[in-house]
Design a protein around this motif. Structure first.
Motif, PDB file in Angstrom:
ATOM      1  N   PRO A  56      57.911  43.241  40.078  1.00 43.05           N
ATOM      2  CA  PRO A  56      56.847  43.878  39.303  1.00 43.05           C
ATOM      3  C   PRO A  56      56.237  42.968  38.235  1.00 43.05           C
ATOM      4  O   PRO A  56      55.066  43.124  37.870  1.00 43.05           O
ATOM      5  N   ALA A  57      57.010  41.996  37.729  1.00 41.09           N
ATOM      6  CA  ALA A  57      56.513  41.111  36.678  1.00 41.09           C
ATOM      7  C   ALA A  57      55.396  40.193  37.159  1.00 41.09           C
ATOM      8  O   ALA A  57      54.629  39.658  36.348  1.00 41.09           O
ATOM      9  N   MET A  58      55.269  39.990  38.468  1.00 40.50           N
ATOM     10  CA  MET A  58      54.262  39.066  38.991  1.00 40.50           C
ATOM     11  C   MET A  58      52.850  39.469  38.579  1.00 40.50           C
ATOM     12  O   MET A  58      51.990  38.615  38.336  1.00 40.50           O
ATOM     13  N   PHE A  59      52.595  40.741  38.457  1.00 42.79           N
ATOM     14  CA  PHE A  59      51.240  41.214  38.144  1.00 42.79           C
ATOM     15  C   PHE A  59      50.767  40.642  36.811  1.00 42.79           C
ATOM     16  O   PHE A  59      49.638  40.150  36.696  1.00 42.79           O
ATOM     17  N   ASP A  60      51.634  40.713  35.796  1.00 47.29           N
ATOM     18  CA  ASP A  60      51.276  40.191  34.472  1.00 47.29           C
ATOM     19  C   ASP A  60      51.452  38.682  34.368  1.00 47.29           C
ATOM     20  O   ASP A  60      50.650  37.996  33.746  1.00 47.29           O
ATOM     21  N   GLN A  61      52.506  38.166  34.982  1.00 46.35           N
ATOM     22  CA  GLN A  61      52.863  36.773  34.760  1.00 46.35           C
ATOM     23  C   GLN A  61      52.122  35.802  35.670  1.00 46.35           C
ATOM     24  O   GLN A  61      52.008  34.626  35.334  1.00 46.35           O
ATOM     25  N   ALA A  62      51.627  36.278  36.804  1.00 45.05           N
ATOM     26  CA  ALA A  62      50.931  35.387  37.743  1.00 45.05           C
ATOM     27  C   ALA A  62      49.507  35.854  38.041  1.00 45.05           C
ATOM     28  O   ALA A  62      48.560  35.080  37.914  1.00 45.05           O
ATOM     29  N   LEU A  63      49.342  37.122  38.443  1.00 48.18           N
ATOM     30  CA  LEU A  63      48.028  37.556  38.919  1.00 48.18           C
ATOM     31  C   LEU A  63      46.983  37.569  37.813  1.00 48.18           C
ATOM     32  O   LEU A  63      45.877  37.037  37.986  1.00 48.18           O
ATOM     33  N   LYS A  64      47.296  38.163  36.668  1.00 54.16           N
ATOM     34  CA  LYS A  64      46.296  38.229  35.600  1.00 54.16           C
ATOM     35  C   LYS A  64      45.851  36.843  35.126  1.00 54.16           C
ATOM     36  O   LYS A  64      44.643  36.580  35.016  1.00 54.16           O
ATOM     37  N   PRO A  65      46.790  35.922  34.836  1.00 58.30           N
ATOM     38  CA  PRO A  65      46.326  34.574  34.464  1.00 58.30           C
ATOM     39  C   PRO A  65      45.518  33.905  35.568  1.00 58.30           C
ATOM     40  O   PRO A  65      44.549  33.194  35.287  1.00 58.30           O
ATOM     41  N   PHE A  66      45.901  34.133  36.819  1.00 57.12           N
ATOM     42  CA  PHE A  66      45.166  33.539  37.938  1.00 57.12           C
ATOM     43  C   PHE A  66      43.734  34.061  37.978  1.00 57.12           C
ATOM     44  O   PHE A  66      42.782  33.300  38.173  1.00 57.12           O
ATOM     45  N   LEU A  67      43.558  35.358  37.768  1.00 58.27           N
ATOM     46  CA  LEU A  67      42.228  35.954  37.811  1.00 58.27           C
ATOM     47  C   LEU A  67      41.336  35.442  36.689  1.00 58.27           C
ATOM     48  O   LEU A  67      40.115  35.419  36.808  1.00 58.27           O
ATOM     49  N   GLN A  68      41.945  35.043  35.575  1.00 59.72           N
ATOM     50  CA  GLN A  68      41.157  34.545  34.453  1.00 59.72           C
ATOM     51  C   GLN A  68      40.989  33.030  34.497  1.00 59.72           C
ATOM     52  O   GLN A  68      40.412  32.443  33.585  1.00 59.72           O
ATOM     53  N   SER A  69      41.488  32.415  35.560  1.00 60.26           N
ATOM     54  CA  SER A  69      41.303  30.983  35.746  1.00 60.26           C
ATOM     55  C   SER A  69      40.058  30.754  36.591  1.00 60.26           C
ATOM     56  O   SER A  69      39.340  31.676  36.945  1.00 60.26           O
ATOM     57  N   CYS A  70      39.844  29.521  36.959  1.00 64.09           N
ATOM     58  CA  CYS A  70      38.703  29.196  37.825  1.00 64.09           C
ATOM     59  C   CYS A  70      39.118  29.072  39.281  1.00 64.09           C
ATOM     60  O   CYS A  70      38.382  28.544  40.098  1.00 64.09           O
TER      61      CYS A  70
END
Length: 282
Positions: A56-70
């Motif tokens: 469950p931690a992947m959503f905050d720790q990986a997906l959100k930062p990825f979406l705000q990257s380029c």
């Protein structure tokens, strides 16, 4: 565990675990033994492989930062892109090795899946793959019943993301790791499989065991949204071709990923699907 396996596992964990992933080693032979030749991984049996799943931690720790990257590209599922990005970092972390990564969604030209993810999770000891054959005198008659993996700590609140294969590295003495049977009774298995097959929209099958952590309301909203509408839910602009970053009105809260170093700690064997056709998501 062999020193070579332990060292490689640690390097892969250092790359993935701070972003909400878990890693489990297995031998290719353990996987191939459960499947007919058409589904085999075409590598020697003792070849080392690692099963990768997201918590469950992947959503905050990986997906959100990825979406705000380029890094995000349109027309491809954001979660798949995020996972592919992080699995690609495994290759970068081990440049001296030949590495093959197979994501859970990859298929051959004939649409046969390249990896049966739940089978791999079971043989790696990551999660127990419960199937109809695990219920004595089952009550379903001619109905098709899909199987489902349950994690001993997260229940059904996780997703299998793929495997990392290391051709040329053989570990014939790697001891098998049996998955924990956390749904041991007939009644509980019937409830689990019926919940997964007939009532998956209410999420309750995922609580077959009391989870240490489950999906946030944000994750539930995201995975319950049809894939075609997820970019709009995330507040992303849909360009014609060019990559895009999320809009300033990105509706989910942000989270700074932990620095590496201290990680936070289905189907029938042949079915190509992890979930019934209209599953709400991982």
């Amino acid at each position: 565990m062999e020193p070579k396996v332990a060292e490689l596992k640690q390097k892969i964990e250092d790359t993935l675990c701070p972003f909400g992933f878990e890693v489990y080693p297995f031998q290719v032979a353990w996987y191939n033994e459960l499947l007919p030749p058409a589904f085999h991984l075409l590598l020697p049996g003792p070849t080392l492989a690692f099963l990768v799943l997201s918590t469950p931690a992947m959503f905050d720790q990986a997906l959100k930062p990825f979406l705000q990257s380029c890094h995000l590209r349109m027309l491809t599922d954001p979660v798949d892109q995020c996972v592919a990005y992080h699995l690609g970092r495994v290759r970068e972390s081990l440049p001296e090795l030949q590495i093959e990564v197979i994501a859970d969604y990859e298929v051959h030209p004939n649409r046969r899946p390249k990896i049966l993810a739940q089978t791999a999770a079971h043989v790696a000891g990551a999660a127990y793959y419960y199937q109809r054959q695990d219920v004595e005198a089952d009550p379903w008659g001619n109905q098709h019943i899909s199987g489902v993996c349950i994690h001993p700590r997260f229940g059904g609140w996780f997703a299998i993301r793929g495997v990392v294969l290391l051709p040329g590295i053989e570990v014939p003495d790697l001891p098998p790791r049996k998955p924990h049977d956390c749904v041991p009774t007939r009644a509980a298995r019937i409830a689990l499989l019926e919940g997964f097959n007939f009532h998956w929209r209410d999420w309750t099958y995922r609580d077959a065991v009391t989870p240490q952590e489950c999906y946030s309301e944000e994750q539930k909203a995201y995975f319950s949204t049809p894939p075609a509408q997820r970019l709009a839910l995330l507040g992303l602009v849909q360009p014609s071709e060019k990559p895009s970053s999320p809009s300033p009105d990105f509706p989910f809260t942000t989270h700074t990923p932990k620095k590496p170093g201290n990680p936070s700690r289905a189907r029938s064997w042949l079915s190509p699907r992890v979930s019934p056709p209209a599953s709400p998501g991982p």
